[in-house]
Design a protein around this motif. Structure first.
Motif, mmCIF file in Angstrom:
data_model
loop_
_atom_site.group_PDB
_atom_site.id
_atom_site.type_symbol
_atom_site.label_atom_id
_atom_site.label_comp_id
_atom_site.label_asym_id
_atom_site.label_seq_id
_atom_site.Cartn_x
_atom_site.Cartn_y
_atom_site.Cartn_z
ATOM 1 N N GLU A 42 -23.500 -24.908 -80.066
ATOM 2 C CA GLU A 42 -23.188 -25.404 -81.402
ATOM 3 C C GLU A 42 -24.044 -26.638 -81.724
ATOM 4 N N PRO A 43 -24.504 -26.772 -82.972
ATOM 5 C CA PRO A 43 -25.325 -27.935 -83.354
ATOM 6 C C PRO A 43 -24.640 -29.275 -83.092
ATOM 7 N N ALA A 44 -23.318 -29.328 -83.272
ATOM 8 C CA ALA A 44 -22.604 -30.596 -83.062
ATOM 9 C C ALA A 44 -22.696 -31.049 -81.612
ATOM 10 N N LEU A 45 -22.603 -30.105 -80.673
ATOM 11 C CA LEU A 45 -22.704 -30.490 -79.263
ATOM 12 C C LEU A 45 -24.106 -30.998 -78.948
ATOM 13 N N ALA A 46 -25.116 -30.373 -79.533
ATOM 14 C CA ALA A 46 -26.495 -30.831 -79.320
ATOM 15 C C ALA A 46 -26.674 -32.258 -79.836
ATOM 16 N N ALA A 47 -26.052 -32.567 -80.978
ATOM 17 C CA ALA A 47 -26.153 -33.910 -81.541
ATOM 18 C C ALA A 47 -25.421 -34.926 -80.670
ATOM 19 N N ILE A 48 -24.278 -34.546 -80.133
ATOM 20 C CA ILE A 48 -23.525 -35.438 -79.245
ATOM 21 C C ILE A 48 -24.317 -35.710 -77.973
ATOM 22 N N LEU A 49 -24.933 -34.675 -77.428
ATOM 23 C CA LEU A 49 -25.750 -34.823 -76.227
ATOM 24 C C LEU A 49 -26.933 -35.751 -76.491
ATOM 25 N N ASP A 50 -27.576 -35.574 -77.635
ATOM 26 C CA ASP A 50 -28.719 -36.420 -77.978
ATOM 27 C C ASP A 50 -28.306 -37.882 -78.150
ATOM 28 N N HIS A 51 -27.107 -38.094 -78.661
ATOM 29 C CA HIS A 51 -26.633 -39.454 -78.950
ATOM 30 C C HIS A 51 -26.105 -40.165 -77.701
ATOM 31 N N PHE A 52 -25.324 -39.460 -76.893
ATOM 32 C CA PHE A 52 -24.643 -40.094 -75.764
ATOM 33 C C PHE A 52 -25.330 -39.860 -74.423
ATOM 34 N N GLY A 53 -26.176 -38.847 -74.338
ATOM 35 C CA GLY A 53 -26.852 -38.566 -73.081
ATOM 36 C C GLY A 53 -26.156 -37.499 -72.260
ATOM 37 N N ALA A 54 -26.822 -37.051 -71.193
ATOM 38 C CA ALA A 54 -26.357 -35.910 -70.401
ATOM 39 C C ALA A 54 -25.021 -36.166 -69.715
ATOM 40 N N GLY A 55 -24.646 -37.415 -69.515
ATOM 41 C CA GLY A 55 -23.368 -37.716 -68.862
ATOM 42 C C GLY A 55 -22.161 -37.284 -69.652
ATOM 43 N N ILE A 56 -22.382 -36.852 -70.889
ATOM 44 C CA ILE A 56 -21.281 -36.437 -71.741
ATOM 45 C C ILE A 56 -20.941 -34.961 -71.546
ATOM 46 N N LEU A 57 -21.688 -34.264 -70.665
ATOM 47 C CA LEU A 57 -21.455 -32.846 -70.403
ATOM 48 C C LEU A 57 -20.881 -32.639 -69.007
ATOM 49 N N THR A 58 -20.142 -31.546 -68.843
ATOM 50 C CA THR A 58 -19.696 -31.129 -67.525
ATOM 51 C C THR A 58 -20.843 -30.405 -66.829
ATOM 52 N N THR A 59 -20.656 -30.069 -65.574
ATOM 53 C CA THR A 59 -21.724 -29.412 -64.818
ATOM 54 C C THR A 59 -22.068 -28.030 -65.373
ATOM 55 N N ASP A 60 -21.123 -27.400 -66.097
ATOM 56 C CA ASP A 60 -21.403 -26.067 -66.661
ATOM 57 C C ASP A 60 -21.830 -26.146 -68.129
ATOM 58 N N GLY A 61 -22.150 -27.357 -68.612
ATOM 59 C CA GLY A 61 -22.718 -27.490 -69.944
ATOM 60 C C GLY A 61 -21.734 -27.636 -71.081
#
Length: 205
Positions: A42-61
């Motif tokens: 989803e575009p929103a998750l991509a924007a959150i990742l770009d803003h907060f960095g990879a630490g905002i995701l679990t190991t399975d994305g």
């Protein structure tokens, strides 16, 4: 016609929504949509990742909700950024889902219907209402935890008095499930009576 359905935690709004669904009414759950818009891809998750960095995701994305809460908990600027990103996406997705239903009318189920002014996009609103004592008892029975924790959750929501003043219809759910079902069915019939009836086809030449 779109009907907004809300109620405080432990009020029984989910039970009421299920009864509407059994009556053939399409329901959109705002909480479910809020989870959908941050799924992988989803575009929103991509924007959150770009803003907060990879630490905002679990190991399975997937979105690490606990990590996100930690980042915005005491940072109003980050919280407002996140709300500005997600609220329009959630509203658009909800509108798309509501428009897709073929039922006589559609139901928007939202715990924060009034807090987020979602009722402004509804024709009428329904509040599932119980006393705070009943809310607290049901939350403890359902989720565990203490009375203080349950009360803290309730205190973060709009007051019961303000919700009652804003709602078009109020269903008292302090009784049994059968009583709730009877009240929902009665309200359903009143909504159906307000819908325009289709004229029979005219004579063909």
């Amino acid at each position: 016609m779109i009907i907004g359905l809300t109620g405080g935690i432990g009020s029984g709004k989910s039970s009421a929504a299920l009864i509407f669904e059994r009556l053939g009414i399409g329901c959109v759950d705002a909480d479910r949509v809020a989870r959908e818009v941050v799924e992988p891809g989803e575009p929103a998750l991509a924007a959150i990742l770009d803003h907060f960095g990879a630490g905002i995701l679990t190991t399975d994305g997937h979105l690490n909700r606990a990590a996100l809460r930690d980042r915005i908990f005491q940072d109003d600027e980050q919280r407002l950024w996140l709300e500005a990103l997600l609220h329009p996406a959630i509203r658009q997705r909800m509108q798309q889902q509501l428009a897709a239903f073929q039922s006589p009318y559609a139901l928007l189920v939202a715990p924060l219907l009034f807090e987020n002014d979602l009722d402004q996009g509804c024709d009428e609103s329904v509040l599932i209402d119980v006393s705070e004592d009943i809310q607290i008892r049901r939350v403890i029975e359902r989720d565990g935890g203490s009375e203080a924790q349950a009360r803290a959750i309730i205190d973060r929501q709009m007051s019961r008095a303000d919700k009652r003043a804003r709602a078009d219809h109020i269903i008292d759910n302090s009784g049994t499930l059968a009583e709730l079902e009877a009240a929902v069915v009665a309200l359903h019939h009143s909504f159906m009576a307000k819908l325009p009836t289709q004229s029979p086809p005219g004579p063909t030449s």
